[in-house]
Design an enzyme around this catalytic site. Sequence first.
Site, mmCIF file in Angstrom:
data_model
loop_
_atom_site.group_PDB
_atom_site.id
_atom_site.type_symbol
_atom_site.label_atom_id
_atom_site.label_comp_id
_atom_site.label_asym_id
_atom_site.label_seq_id
_atom_site.Cartn_x
_atom_site.Cartn_y
_atom_site.Cartn_z
ATOM 1 N N ASP A 24 8.332 9.191 77.216
ATOM 2 C CA ASP A 24 8.371 10.145 76.060
ATOM 3 C C ASP A 24 7.015 9.928 75.537
ATOM 4 O O ASP A 24 6.720 8.789 75.320
ATOM 5 C CB ASP A 24 9.419 10.323 75.492
ATOM 6 N N HIS A 165 9.076 5.048 76.041
ATOM 7 C CA HIS A 165 7.823 5.570 75.480
ATOM 8 C C HIS A 165 6.578 5.053 75.745
ATOM 9 O O HIS A 165 6.294 3.907 75.636
ATOM 10 C CB HIS A 165 8.102 5.543 73.883
#
Length: 179
Positions: A24, A165
Amino acid sequence: FDSITIRVLEEIDPSKPMVAVTYDDGPNAKNTPKVLDVLEKNYAVATFFMVGKNIEGNEDIVRRSYEMGNEMGNHTWDHTNLNKVGADAIKKQLDDTDAAIQEICNVENPILRPPYGNRNETVKSTVNKPIVLWSLDTEDWKTRSADSTYDACMGAKDGDIILMHDIHECTAIAAEDII
């Protein structure tokens, strides 16, 4: 003649154990290419849920990721908590990011991971695309530790969707051992 390298991915065998690796908040100019290098070296793919405003200036990274066979996903334009805005704002967040992805990859209506996993009734009724969450949060965003991120991934079970991430250096470092 110049030599060319062709990357061939093996067909996925659903009878074998597998996990989905997802990232992400990118793309990130420093860390996303490191993650892509590891994926490419290991003939692996992942799903990248991108923040639309981060795409500008990183178009080559997005193009490379797509051409490698990674799945492109929408993570809103600016990481807005969709539970706190109305339908028009939700639509704009998604449409602007979809347009940025489509301009580079020609992918229409990419899947969505709402920031924080938040999805109330307004989100659900406004979004016209699959919403993909996760079953294993590495908490790389909190620990900022390559070792902790690796350890969390090693606890994955068949069918898990792993959340990481690609904006964090620790995650790019951990990718080498995880992938």
